[in-house]
Design a protein around this motif. Structure first.
Motif, mmCIF file in Angstrom:
data_model
loop_
_atom_site.group_PDB
_atom_site.id
_atom_site.type_symbol
_atom_site.label_atom_id
_atom_site.label_comp_id
_atom_site.label_asym_id
_atom_site.label_seq_id
_atom_site.Cartn_x
_atom_site.Cartn_y
_atom_site.Cartn_z
ATOM 1 N N LYS A 65 12.789 -1.007 -6.608
ATOM 2 C CA LYS A 65 11.788 -1.636 -6.223
ATOM 3 C C LYS A 65 11.605 -3.116 -6.709
ATOM 4 C CE LYS A 65 9.912 1.931 -4.191
ATOM 5 N NZ LYS A 65 8.835 2.663 -4.542
ATOM 6 N N ASP A 123 6.516 2.840 1.850
ATOM 7 C CA ASP A 123 7.734 3.022 0.710
ATOM 8 C C ASP A 123 8.513 1.889 1.187
ATOM 9 O OD1 ASP A 123 8.398 3.703 -1.551
ATOM 10 O OD2 ASP A 123 9.622 5.434 -0.917
ATOM 11 N N ASP A 135 0.847 -1.077 0.022
ATOM 12 C CA ASP A 135 -0.086 -0.019 0.044
ATOM 13 C C ASP A 135 0.990 1.258 0.116
ATOM 14 O OD1 ASP A 135 -1.844 2.085 0.501
ATOM 15 O OD2 ASP A 135 -2.886 1.008 2.020
ATOM 16 N N SER A 136 0.860 1.793 -1.233
ATOM 17 C CA SER A 136 1.938 3.214 -1.341
ATOM 18 C C SER A 136 1.482 4.223 -0.617
ATOM 19 C CB SER A 136 2.218 3.267 -2.870
ATOM 20 O OG SER A 136 1.119 3.678 -3.482
ATOM 21 N N ASN A 137 0.194 4.184 0.090
ATOM 22 C CA ASN A 137 -0.125 5.300 0.721
ATOM 23 C C ASN A 137 0.281 5.179 2.093
ATOM 24 O OD1 ASN A 137 -2.124 6.598 -1.397
ATOM 25 N ND2 ASN A 137 -3.561 4.914 -0.890
#
Length: 545
Positions: free
Chosen positions: A143, A130, A125-127
């Motif tokens: 990544k 990271d 979940d990039s919200n």
């Protein structure tokens, strides 16, 4: 050396491998986050942790509950039972603890054809997070990671050898592993539910994962540290020298995971406290202040020897020693209730404990007593962060992993016995109040000719002295009654706290058989998930941290 036959059989990876996230570089001295896993593959991964089999063999009570904790997380990956590890971290973890979260990914396979040429990617979940691979420990450089065929052309291969973030390849009869020591996880936001970080192969199939536990309710404390150096009246200079050596010889690491050395005591304690808070207490995790102060306390070794509390350079009665030291320090420095609630008192002793049979003849490194729910204080003989962490966890409410229900119930019984004594005193003070009222009536009606008179064996010569006697006795009785009421209230609270501890501590292991901070074994990785839940539940009810 290049192996042509090996090169020919590399083929193309089919992604049929598993990734096991583990503590960074298997280093239980330097990691700074809460991490738990069921250890089911650790022998296969050549880790130093206690195996799942050994843990369960040595679990005396609560085994089913302990197993269930991990079974609830179990998944199927490539038709294999897979137990995701759990990670707890703060929002902006690097700012709270001083450094980032690093993990090692242990990639296990049975045939090199499964992995050569494969690509590992990450789904998250990039919200909130990271996540990626790092070369410097500060930034994410990629990544994904490509398992190039050239890495497998030899039985062993290293990338960034000598770096903290090295990558290691093993492909022989004893091990078929790829160890990526370069995973970096940043948490950008709080999250109220558990989150998964998945590791994918080239096909996009999940080959491993981590469950990041919610961090909305992580415990934050404003308590600061007070290091109090104890010095015996007849050995002041020597004792301060011994304590300084113990402090400066303690092993800690900095944010770059290098050992910290210093000849300046205050400079070292600054770095030590940051390491204690950022590197050790974060393993539960609980966040404390890094503020600290240093003080000294002169203790009367002649009195302590007369009371058989110490003998020369040996502590004989640890609890009595700490009670004496704490009471003396609090009285001499007028320590308020607010300061007690805002401080962790660490009394650093220049003399050691006597060998303890329960420890196989080893010396006790530190210990606490429960003088009150909000009193966080300990005697420290061995100034190691592991020791301070262990003792602070006792104050938070954790028992040893090997403490039986009967032992914990003894704490309840002791406090209930104390409560009976205080309630008996309350009755005495109540009777005294009735007596004082009778005396006051007597003062009003007694004629001058009725002086002097005997009160017990004491002669009261006149009305003025009778008034003084009544006033002094009433003031003393009121003070004692008030102090006794505080003891009653504090003891009733401690009884509730200890009863809750008994109820929550349902899992017990044999002593020296785990790698847990609350055991006495040499390896101390951290805490089990159930221990975090104990602390969380205690704090929610008592708000004592």
């Amino acid at each position: 050396m290049f192996d042509e036959e090996r090169d020919q059989r590399l083929g193309t990876g089919n992604g049929n491998f598993l990734i096991y996230p583990r503590i960074w570089k298997d280093n239980y001295l330097s990691y700074n986050y809460s991490f738990d896993w069921n250890r089911d593959k650790d022998e296969l991964l050549s880790l130093r942790s206690v195996s799942s089999k050994d843990l369960l063999t040595n679990c005396l009570t609560g085994k089913d509950e302990f197993i269930k904790e991990y079974e609830l997380l179990k998944e199927k990956i490539h038709e294999t039972d897979y137990y995701p590890p759990t990670l707890r971290m703060f929002k902006n973890h690097d700012q709270v603890t001083g450094k980032n979260v690093y993990l090692s990914l242990m990639l296990h396979y049975t045939d090199v054809k499964q992995v050569a040429g494969e690509t590992i990617s990450i789904d998250f979940d990039s919200n909130v997070f990271d996540v990626g691979f790092t070369t410097d420990g500060k930034t994410i450089s990629s990544k994904e990671f490509i398992l190039e065929k050239k890495y497998f052309r030899e039985k062993g291969y290293r990338i960034n050898e000598g770096s903290h973030f090295s990558i290691e390849f093993y492909d022989d009869s004893s091990a078929k592993l790829v160890v990526l020591n370069n995973l970096l996880i940043k948490c950008k936001n709080t999250h109220s539910d558990d989150k998964k970080i998945n590791f994918l192969n080239s096909k996009g199939d999940i080959v491993g994962c981590i469950i990041v536990k919610e961090n909305k309710n992580i415990i934050l404390s404003n308590r600061n540290f007070k290091y109090v150096k104890l010095k015996r009246k007849l050995h002041i200079d020597n004792d301060l020298k011994v304590i300084k050596e113990r402090i400066l010889n303690s092993y800690i690491t900095d944010v770059d995971n290098n050992e910290v050395k210093s000849k300046d005591e205050n400079d070292f304690l600054t770095k030590y406290t940051k390491s204690l808070v950022g590197n050790y207490l974060s393993r539960l995790p609980v966040s404390f202040s890094t503020q600290f102060s240093v003080d000294e306390l002169e203790i009367d070794n002649t009195y302590l020897e007369q009371e058989n509390i110490i003998s020369g350079t040996e502590v004989l009665q640890g609890s009595a020693y700490l009670k004496y030291v704490q009471k003396k320090y609090f009285l001499e420095n007028n320590i308020s209730e607010k300061e007690i609630r805002d401080t962790i008192f660490m009394f650093i002793s220049p003399i050691d404990s006597k060998p303890d049979a329960a420890l196989g003849g080893r010396l006790v490194a530190g210990y606490v007593i429960y003088e009150g729910l909000y009193h966080f204080s300990a005697i420290i003989h061995y100034f190691s962060p592991d020791v301070l962490l262990h003792e602070i966890m006792h104050e938070l409410g954790l028992a040893h992993t090997f403490d039986s229900k009967e032992k914990l119930e003894n704490d309840v019984k002791r406090e209930k016995d104390n409560l009976l004594i205080y309630k008996g005193s309350k009755e005495i003070f109540s009777q005294n109040k009735k007596l004082i009222e009778e005396w006051k009536k007597d003062l009003q009606i007694r004629l001058p000719s009725q002086y002097p008179f005997l009160l017990g064996t004491e002669s009261i010569p006149n009305k003025q002295k009778w008034q003084e006697k009544i006033s002094n006795f009433e003031a003393e009785n009121n003070i004692n009654d008030l102090e006794n009421e505080k003891k009653i209230s504090s003891t009733e609270l401690m009884i509730r706290f200890f009863e809750k501890k008994v109820k929550l501590h349902r899992i017990v292991f044999k002593q020296d058989t785990t790698d847990n901070i609350m055991d006495y074994s040499g390896k101390k990785y951290g805490f089990f998930n159930y221990q975090y839940n104990i602390i969380k539940e205690l704090h929610e009810e008592f708000n004592h941290i």
